[in-house]
Design a protein around this motif. Sequence first.
Motif, mmCIF file in Angstrom:
data_model
loop_
_atom_site.group_PDB
_atom_site.id
_atom_site.type_symbol
_atom_site.label_atom_id
_atom_site.label_comp_id
_atom_site.label_asym_id
_atom_site.label_seq_id
_atom_site.Cartn_x
_atom_site.Cartn_y
_atom_site.Cartn_z
ATOM 1 N N LEU A 1 59.726 -51.545 44.292
ATOM 2 C CA LEU A 1 59.723 -50.157 44.754
ATOM 3 C C LEU A 1 59.079 -49.236 43.726
ATOM 4 N N GLU A 2 59.376 -49.448 42.450
ATOM 5 C CA GLU A 2 58.789 -48.620 41.399
ATOM 6 C C GLU A 2 57.283 -48.837 41.285
ATOM 7 N N SER A 3 56.840 -50.051 41.561
ATOM 8 C CA SER A 3 55.395 -50.307 41.566
ATOM 9 C C SER A 3 54.720 -49.514 42.680
ATOM 10 N N ALA A 4 55.370 -49.455 43.843
ATOM 11 C CA ALA A 4 54.835 -48.650 44.944
ATOM 12 C C ALA A 4 54.857 -47.163 44.597
ATOM 13 N N VAL A 5 55.921 -46.710 43.941
ATOM 14 C CA VAL A 5 56.009 -45.309 43.527
ATOM 15 C C VAL A 5 54.905 -44.963 42.537
ATOM 16 N N ALA A 6 54.590 -45.890 41.631
ATOM 17 C CA ALA A 6 53.528 -45.657 40.655
ATOM 18 C C ALA A 6 52.190 -45.420 41.344
ATOM 19 N N ILE A 7 51.927 -46.173 42.405
ATOM 20 C CA ILE A 7 50.674 -46.000 43.144
ATOM 21 C C ILE A 7 50.705 -44.721 43.966
ATOM 22 N N ILE A 8 51.821 -44.493 44.664
ATOM 23 C CA ILE A 8 51.915 -43.333 45.554
ATOM 24 C C ILE A 8 51.840 -42.032 44.782
ATOM 25 N N GLN A 9 52.530 -41.950 43.643
ATOM 26 C CA GLN A 9 52.533 -40.709 42.871
ATOM 27 C C GLN A 9 51.158 -40.396 42.296
ATOM 28 N N SER A 10 50.441 -41.412 41.848
ATOM 29 C CA SER A 10 49.088 -41.160 41.354
ATOM 30 C C SER A 10 48.181 -40.681 42.483
ATOM 31 N N TYR A 11 48.359 -41.237 43.677
ATOM 32 C CA TYR A 11 47.567 -40.798 44.830
ATOM 33 C C TYR A 11 47.938 -39.372 45.235
ATOM 34 N N VAL A 12 49.229 -39.058 45.221
ATOM 35 C CA VAL A 12 49.681 -37.717 45.621
ATOM 36 C C VAL A 12 49.133 -36.652 44.676
ATOM 37 N N ILE A 13 49.212 -36.913 43.363
ATOM 38 C CA ILE A 13 48.701 -35.950 42.393
ATOM 39 C C ILE A 13 47.203 -35.749 42.569
ATOM 40 N N ALA A 14 46.466 -36.836 42.781
ATOM 41 C CA ALA A 14 45.016 -36.737 42.938
ATOM 42 C C ALA A 14 44.653 -36.006 44.224
ATOM 43 N N ILE A 15 45.342 -36.299 45.325
ATOM 44 C CA ILE A 15 44.989 -35.680 46.609
ATOM 45 C C ILE A 15 45.376 -34.209 46.630
ATOM 46 N N LEU A 16 46.496 -33.845 46.001
ATOM 47 C CA LEU A 16 46.881 -32.435 45.934
ATOM 48 C C LEU A 16 45.919 -31.649 45.057
ATOM 49 N N SER A 17 45.485 -32.233 43.961
ATOM 50 C CA SER A 17 44.500 -31.559 43.111
ATOM 51 C C SER A 17 43.192 -31.347 43.866
ATOM 52 N N THR A 18 42.813 -32.327 44.690
ATOM 53 C CA THR A 18 41.606 -32.176 45.505
ATOM 54 C C THR A 18 41.760 -31.062 46.518
ATOM 55 N N LEU A 19 42.923 -30.959 47.151
ATOM 56 C CA LEU A 19 43.167 -29.896 48.125
ATOM 57 C C LEU A 19 43.162 -28.526 47.461
ATOM 58 N N TYR A 20 43.745 -28.440 46.269
ATOM 59 C CA TYR A 20 43.744 -27.158 45.557
ATOM 60 C C TYR A 20 42.332 -26.724 45.195
ATOM 61 N N SER A 21 41.495 -27.682 44.821
ATOM 62 C CA SER A 21 40.111 -27.334 44.480
ATOM 63 C C SER A 21 39.308 -26.936 45.706
ATOM 64 N N SER A 22 39.608 -27.545 46.853
ATOM 65 C CA SER A 22 38.881 -27.189 48.075
ATOM 66 C C SER A 22 39.249 -25.812 48.584
ATOM 67 N N GLU A 23 40.427 -25.313 48.225
ATOM 68 C CA GLU A 23 40.851 -23.986 48.677
ATOM 69 C C GLU A 23 40.090 -22.870 47.992
ATOM 70 N N VAL A 24 39.561 -23.096 46.807
ATOM 71 C CA VAL A 24 38.837 -22.038 46.092
ATOM 72 C C VAL A 24 37.389 -21.996 46.494
ATOM 73 N N ASN A 25 36.955 -22.906 47.368
ATOM 74 C CA ASN A 25 35.567 -22.963 47.788
ATOM 75 C C ASN A 25 35.353 -22.044 48.982
#
Length: 225
Positions: free
Chosen positions: A201-225
């Motif tokens: 479960l922690e291995s899955a969390v490690a992957i999911i959290q890295s994806y969540v942080i990356a995708i949210l950062s991408t969404l935040y950057s797209s909002e300023v465009n």
Amino acid sequence: MMSNLFSIFDPSTNILNLSLNWLSTFLGLLFLPYSFWFIPNRHFFVWKFILLKLHNEFKTLLKNNYFQGSTFIFISLFSFIFFNNFLGLFPYIFTSTSHLSLSLSISLPLWLSFMLYGWINNYQHMFIHMIPQGTPSILMPFMVLIETISNIIRPGTLAVRLTANMIAGHLLMTLLSNMGSILPSYLIMFLIFTQILLLILESAVAIIQSYVIAILSTLYSSEVN
């Protein structure tokens, strides 16, 4: 008991070990030259497939062509957090992403750069974004206040989300491992099986959290465009 429990996140007490522990943050970089200097294997092709999928998804979110070349930033962010989360599951490797000092130092510069770019180059879009379309005139000041607060707390929520998820899993695994000395022998196998499931479960969390942080950062950057 609580001080001993949370001491697993303490880097060290002396300066030499403290610096060496934080150097474990860059252990993931050791895996990158392997794909360039050695014959590619199936692990390399799987990782390349994942990065290609991430590139296509980030490119879709970054609608402007100017930002499409920036997918490398968010792919690097995903890789950095993923390696640190995953390597932190191994014994005697310091989990740097469980500290706000690291997660906040990642999220705050990203958010600040997005805000500076948006307000300097697209200030009209930034003002429009504060008030959703169709908002009554009487609610406009409140919407501006709410949107301003939500923008300000974004780096904090990104940092706390990553840190809290990593701390929660490690604490649970530590609590279960400390129970091994007090459990009867016929429950030891059940405890080991539970630890294995929790590690998966922690291995899955490690992957999911890295994806969540990356995708949210991408969404935040797209909002300023």
